[in-house]
Design a protein around this motif. Structure first.
Motif, mmCIF file in Angstrom:
data_model
loop_
_atom_site.group_PDB
_atom_site.id
_atom_site.type_symbol
_atom_site.label_atom_id
_atom_site.label_comp_id
_atom_site.label_asym_id
_atom_site.label_seq_id
_atom_site.Cartn_x
_atom_site.Cartn_y
_atom_site.Cartn_z
ATOM 1 N N LYS A 129 25.466 -44.200 -26.307
ATOM 2 C CA LYS A 129 24.428 -43.292 -25.819
ATOM 3 C C LYS A 129 24.732 -41.845 -26.434
ATOM 4 N N LEU A 130 23.808 -41.014 -26.336
ATOM 5 C CA LEU A 130 23.908 -39.677 -26.960
ATOM 6 C C LEU A 130 24.484 -38.862 -25.784
ATOM 7 N N VAL A 131 25.842 -38.281 -25.813
ATOM 8 C CA VAL A 131 26.375 -37.488 -24.921
ATOM 9 C C VAL A 131 26.014 -36.056 -25.102
ATOM 10 N N SER A 132 25.533 -35.510 -23.992
ATOM 11 C CA SER A 132 25.214 -34.144 -24.079
ATOM 12 C C SER A 132 25.384 -33.629 -22.542
ATOM 13 N N GLN A 133 26.319 -33.795 -21.799
ATOM 14 C CA GLN A 133 26.876 -33.159 -20.661
ATOM 15 C C GLN A 133 28.333 -32.861 -21.092
ATOM 16 N N MET A 149 35.734 -32.718 -44.388
ATOM 17 C CA MET A 149 35.168 -34.020 -45.250
ATOM 18 C C MET A 149 34.485 -34.950 -44.081
ATOM 19 N N ARG A 150 34.687 -34.512 -42.739
ATOM 20 C CA ARG A 150 34.185 -35.540 -41.955
ATOM 21 C C ARG A 150 32.736 -35.365 -40.955
ATOM 22 N N VAL A 151 32.715 -34.088 -40.856
ATOM 23 C CA VAL A 151 31.686 -33.429 -39.899
ATOM 24 C C VAL A 151 30.020 -34.051 -40.274
ATOM 25 N N ASP A 152 29.994 -33.720 -41.696
ATOM 26 C CA ASP A 152 28.409 -33.795 -41.973
ATOM 27 C C ASP A 152 28.216 -35.261 -42.030
ATOM 28 N N VAL A 153 29.225 -36.223 -42.441
ATOM 29 C CA VAL A 153 28.853 -37.718 -42.299
ATOM 30 C C VAL A 153 28.684 -38.125 -40.625
ATOM 31 N N GLU A 154 29.509 -37.465 -40.025
ATOM 32 C CA GLU A 154 29.393 -37.735 -38.484
ATOM 33 C C GLU A 154 28.071 -37.438 -37.861
ATOM 34 N N GLU A 155 27.541 -36.111 -38.178
ATOM 35 C CA GLU A 155 26.243 -35.935 -37.802
ATOM 36 C C GLU A 155 25.016 -36.433 -38.584
ATOM 37 N N ARG A 156 25.266 -37.178 -39.629
ATOM 38 C CA ARG A 156 24.403 -38.099 -40.215
ATOM 39 C C ARG A 156 24.416 -39.192 -39.719
ATOM 40 N N MET A 157 25.566 -39.931 -39.113
ATOM 41 C CA MET A 157 25.408 -41.019 -38.426
ATOM 42 C C MET A 157 24.796 -40.842 -37.020
ATOM 43 N N MET A 158 24.898 -39.719 -36.400
ATOM 44 C CA MET A 158 24.436 -39.518 -34.946
ATOM 45 C C MET A 158 22.752 -39.283 -35.323
ATOM 46 N N ASP A 168 15.359 -37.990 -33.346
ATOM 47 C CA ASP A 168 14.760 -36.914 -32.871
ATOM 48 C C ASP A 168 15.703 -36.258 -31.833
ATOM 49 N N ASP A 169 16.066 -37.133 -30.851
ATOM 50 C CA ASP A 169 16.858 -36.709 -30.088
ATOM 51 C C ASP A 169 18.174 -35.948 -30.151
ATOM 52 N N TYR A 170 18.896 -36.254 -31.546
ATOM 53 C CA TYR A 170 20.030 -35.687 -31.734
ATOM 54 C C TYR A 170 19.681 -34.305 -32.660
ATOM 55 N N ARG A 171 18.395 -34.458 -33.221
ATOM 56 C CA ARG A 171 17.844 -33.118 -33.983
ATOM 57 C C ARG A 171 17.833 -32.061 -32.723
ATOM 58 N N ALA A 172 16.871 -32.254 -31.760
ATOM 59 C CA ALA A 172 16.802 -31.409 -30.729
ATOM 60 C C ALA A 172 18.146 -31.073 -29.909
ATOM 61 N N TYR A 173 19.255 -31.994 -30.003
ATOM 62 C CA TYR A 173 20.367 -31.424 -29.676
ATOM 63 C C TYR A 173 21.105 -30.649 -30.298
ATOM 64 N N CYS A 174 20.939 -30.822 -31.658
ATOM 65 C CA CYS A 174 21.619 -29.896 -32.496
ATOM 66 C C CYS A 174 20.999 -28.448 -32.704
ATOM 67 N N ALA A 175 19.743 -28.465 -32.208
ATOM 68 C CA ALA A 175 18.963 -27.194 -32.023
ATOM 69 C C ALA A 175 19.623 -26.578 -30.859
ATOM 70 N N ARG A 176 19.899 -26.911 -30.063
ATOM 71 C CA ARG A 176 20.450 -26.065 -28.906
ATOM 72 C C ARG A 176 21.805 -25.896 -28.511
ATOM 73 N N THR A 177 22.680 -26.285 -29.438
ATOM 74 C CA THR A 177 24.320 -26.617 -29.425
ATOM 75 C C THR A 177 24.593 -25.998 -30.929
ATOM 76 N N LYS A 178 25.936 -25.767 -30.824
ATOM 77 C CA LYS A 178 26.784 -25.136 -31.741
ATOM 78 C C LYS A 178 27.799 -26.400 -32.456
ATOM 79 N N ARG A 179 28.234 -26.360 -33.456
ATOM 80 C CA ARG A 179 29.239 -27.544 -33.901
ATOM 81 C C ARG A 179 30.624 -27.327 -33.099
#
Length: 193
Positions: free
Chosen positions: A113-117, A161-170, A176-187
């Motif tokens: 599941k996408l964790v956002s809490q 070396m890892r964060v971009d690959v991890e975000e691509r995986m997500m 779109d759920d992850y895109r929306a999550y990225c729009a409202r959070t920082k890394r």
């Protein structure tokens, strides 16, 4: 004064492992359904381990490189201890927030599941934030320019070396759920990066 910082660092590393172990054990029981592991990820993990654990441990055991030592300061030990404690809290909290979704490597678990809490409501990668805090703590606790800074180098290699690959995986998994999550959070730093 140097032994105080070194003792705090050793206790912090032990606490780090004590926190991680039950989650690692539990994760082995959850089936992996997506695997983004690669050779570069293994290199990044090895570099982080080397910089944040192996090199400092060798320094503590051997004193090498002695030429990079400097006079320890009590204020640095206090700052380093506080950073390490906060980093361990973030580390534990991020494991708890992820629950059964947690993995050492880049994997998608069964019923992921996408964790956002929790901490994930503020930043997308609190575990990396914990590593950054612990690496900064190491720089304050170990009075040696090489051993102290090795943690930051290891963290930076792992993160970049890892964060971009991890975000691509997500993105591949949650779209779109992850895109929306990225729009409202920082890394890794709330409201900043």
């Amino acid at each position: 004064m140097a032994p105080f910082g070194e003792i705090v660092w050793v206790l912090g590393i032990v606490a780090w492992y004590v926190i991680r172990y039950p989650f690692e054990r539990r994760a082995r029981r959850v089936r992996v359904v997506g695997d983004y592991r690669s050779r570069s990820e293994k290199i990044a993990l090895a570099m982080a381990l080397f910089g944040m654990a192996v090199w400092p441990a060798l320094y503590l055991l051997t004193g090498i490189p002695r030429g990079a030592d400097y006079q320890p300061r009590m204020w640095a030990v206090v700052v380093g201890g506080a950073l390490f404690a906060f980093g361990l809290w973030v580390f534990r909290r991020s494991h708890k927030d992820l629950g059964r979704n947690w993995s050492v490597t880049l994997e998608i678990r069964d019923k992921h599941k996408l964790v956002s809490q929790g901490l994930y409501r503020l930043i997308r990668h609190p575990m990396y934030a914990s590593f950054l805090l612990i690496a900064l703590a190491q720089a304050f606790l170990l009075p040696n320019w090489v051993a102290g800074m090795a943690g930051l180098v290891g963290f930076l290699v792992l993160f970049f070396m890892r964060v971009d690959v991890e975000e691509r995986m997500m993105l591949d998994t949650f779209g779109d759920d992850y895109r929306a999550y990225c729009a409202r959070t920082k890394r890794i730093i709330p409201y900043v990066y």
